[in-house]
Scaffold this active site. Structure first.
Site, PDB file in Angstrom:
ATOM      1  N   HIS A  31       0.860  -1.183   0.000  1.00  0.00           N
ATOM      2  CA  HIS A  31       0.000   0.000   0.000  1.00  0.00           C
ATOM      3  C   HIS A  31       0.901   1.238   0.000  1.00  0.00           C
ATOM      4  O   HIS A  31       2.134   1.123  -0.063  1.00  0.00           O
ATOM      5  CB  HIS A  31      -0.955  -0.021   1.200  1.00  0.00           C
ATOM      6  CG  HIS A  31      -0.268  -0.268   2.519  1.00  0.00           C
ATOM      7  ND1 HIS A  31       0.658   0.601   3.064  1.00  0.00           N
ATOM      8  CD2 HIS A  31      -0.342  -1.316   3.394  1.00  0.00           C
ATOM      9  CE1 HIS A  31       1.093   0.139   4.214  1.00  0.00           C
ATOM     10  NE2 HIS A  31       0.518  -1.045   4.436  1.00  0.00           N
ATOM     11  N   HIS A  34       4.045   1.290   2.218  1.00  0.00           N
ATOM     12  CA  HIS A  34       5.213   0.599   1.651  1.00  0.00           C
ATOM     13  C   HIS A  34       5.817   1.423   0.508  1.00  0.00           C
ATOM     14  O   HIS A  34       7.041   1.533   0.385  1.00  0.00           O
ATOM     15  CB  HIS A  34       4.808  -0.758   1.073  1.00  0.00           C
ATOM     16  CG  HIS A  34       4.221  -1.721   2.067  1.00  0.00           C
ATOM     17  ND1 HIS A  34       2.910  -2.129   2.009  1.00  0.00           N
ATOM     18  CD2 HIS A  34       4.766  -2.361   3.124  1.00  0.00           C
ATOM     19  CE1 HIS A  34       2.678  -2.995   2.988  1.00  0.00           C
ATOM     20  NE2 HIS A  34       3.780  -3.155   3.681  1.00  0.00           N
TER      21      HIS A  34
HETATM   22  P1  AMP Z   1       4.776  -5.007   6.644  1.00  0.00           P
HETATM   23  O1  AMP Z   1       4.575  -5.413   5.231  1.00  0.00           O
HETATM   24  O2  AMP Z   1       3.494  -4.683   7.367  1.00  0.00           O
HETATM   25  O3  AMP Z   1       5.670  -5.945   7.418  1.00  0.00           O
HETATM   26  O4  AMP Z   1       5.548  -3.624   6.609  1.00  0.00           O
HETATM   27  C1  AMP Z   1       6.762  -3.488   5.923  1.00  0.00           C
HETATM   28  C2  AMP Z   1       7.364  -2.146   6.256  1.00  0.00           C
HETATM   29  O5  AMP Z   1       6.455  -1.112   5.889  1.00  0.00           O
HETATM   30  C3  AMP Z   1       7.636  -1.968   7.761  1.00  0.00           C
HETATM   31  O6  AMP Z   1       8.860  -1.278   7.921  1.00  0.00           O
HETATM   32  C4  AMP Z   1       6.478  -1.134   8.212  1.00  0.00           C
HETATM   33  O7  AMP Z   1       6.755  -0.343   9.349  1.00  0.00           O
HETATM   34  C5  AMP Z   1       6.251  -0.251   6.997  1.00  0.00           C
HETATM   35  N1  AMP Z   1       4.890   0.272   6.995  1.00  0.00           N
HETATM   36  C6  AMP Z   1       3.737  -0.420   7.105  1.00  0.00           C
HETATM   37  N2  AMP Z   1       2.681   0.409   7.121  1.00  0.00           N
HETATM   38  C7  AMP Z   1       3.185   1.665   7.033  1.00  0.00           C
HETATM   39  C8  AMP Z   1       2.603   2.970   7.019  1.00  0.00           C
HETATM   40  N3  AMP Z   1       1.291   3.175   7.085  1.00  0.00           N
HETATM   41  N4  AMP Z   1       3.427   4.029   6.916  1.00  0.00           N
HETATM   42  C9  AMP Z   1       4.782   3.854   6.835  1.00  0.00           C
HETATM   43  N5  AMP Z   1       5.387   2.658   6.850  1.00  0.00           N
HETATM   44  C10 AMP Z   1       4.603   1.573   6.951  1.00  0.00           C
END
Ligand code: AMP
Length: 275
Positions: A31, A34
């Site tokens: 999203h 990311h």
């Molecule tokens: P995930 O796929 O949920 O493991 O997230 C992968 C990376 O994206 C991690 O470093 C998360 O902290 C970051 N991330 C997820 N959601 C957000 C968001 N809304 N804003 C900024 N970074 C995000």
């Protein structure tokens, strides 16, 4: 853009790259949150590697590993449009062996808040991130402040283990109504989405109180809890910590994080603000 599924193949490919490598680890279902990390990596490095891997070792028994959203085709398109050079989509067997040695989260910072509510979660996170750092030999690695405790522990791991990678914290991306974007938001029904707005609203309330010079953590937490308990199904915690994750009796402006974790329906959501 290349798609690599094997760790050894990626190591070889990485060794052939001349220049800095920006690395963005994700679990996919990409999203705008990311994408903001990927864009920052693109702007600051010669090459960008994104990993998409739903890491089984960071899910606890009974959590959503089996139903975690998987959107490989859409994710590949998003990465292509964002100028990613390499997507790493490993199979489980390519990154894990039987009877591995383990990494354990630090006893204090790793076992409060998310670590207390999800025991073992951070061990799995640190294990996969260590592997990914070694496979990608990244110059810079990009992590969202959304997962604030994860960011703190990974930063600590790079120090404790003398890793070369530079950790780059990235701002939280929210939708137009204030909810922090998350792959898990897709679980929310319309009614649940409305109730989930209470997380970011409680944080807004906290920052408004701080702006009016109310720095007493317990008063801020009570106000947040009052707001949250009207909307969420289960409040896991509200906490005010410093950037080292030590609990604060008084907000320290410029050195505090206010965090919330709660269930709306069956979906567990986390959010925070840095003040
Ligand atoms: P995930 O796929 O949920 O493991 O997230 C992968 C990376 O994206 C991690 O470093 C998360 O902290 C970051 N991330 C997820 N959601 C957000 C968001 N809304 N804003 C900024 N970074 C995000």
């Amino acid at each position: 853009m290349q798609i690599v599924k094997d760790a050894i193949e990626l190591k070889k490919l990485r060794a052939s790259l001349n220049g800095s490598v920006g690395f963005v680890p994700t679990m996919g279902a990409l999203h705008e949150g990311h994408i903001s990390l990927i864009k920052k990596a693109r702007a600051e490095n010669d090459f960008v590697i994104v990993s998409i891997f739903v890491n089984p070792t960071q899910f606890l028994e009974g959590e959503d590993l089996d139903k975690y959203p998987r959107k490989d085709e859409a994710d590949i398109k998003i990465c292509e449009l964002a100028g990613v050079d390499i997507i790493f989509m490993p199979t489980i067997d390519s990154v894990y062996n039987e009877d591995e040695l383990s990494i354990t989260a630090p006893k204090i910072r790793g076992f409060i808040l998310e670590g207390a509510k999800r025991p073992g979660h951070f061990d799995g996170v640190l294990q996969i991130v260590m592997k990914l750092f070694n496979i990608t030999d990244a110059t810079n690695a990009y992590f969202g402040k959304k997962d604030a405790q994860q960011l703190a522990l990974i930063t600590q791991m790079t120090k404790d283990y003398f890793l070369n990678v530079n950790i780059v914290p990235c701002e939280i991306v929210r939708d137009s109504r204030g909810i922090a974007l998350s792959s898990r938001n897709t679980y929310l029904s319309e009614g649940e989405y409305e109730r989930a707005l209470s997380l970011s609203r409680s944080l807004k309330l906290a920052s408004d109180m701080v702006a009016k010079s109310e720095l007493d953590s317990s008063k801020i937490k009570v106000a947040m809890e009052d707001l949250l308990t009207k909307s969420v199904d289960k409040l896991d915690y509200v906490a005010i910590v410093d950037r080292e994750f030590r609990e604060l009796d008084k907000v320290e402006i410029g050195n505090s994080i206010i965090l919330v974790a709660a269930f709306v329906g069956n979906t567990r959501l986390i959010d925070n603000i840095w003040v």
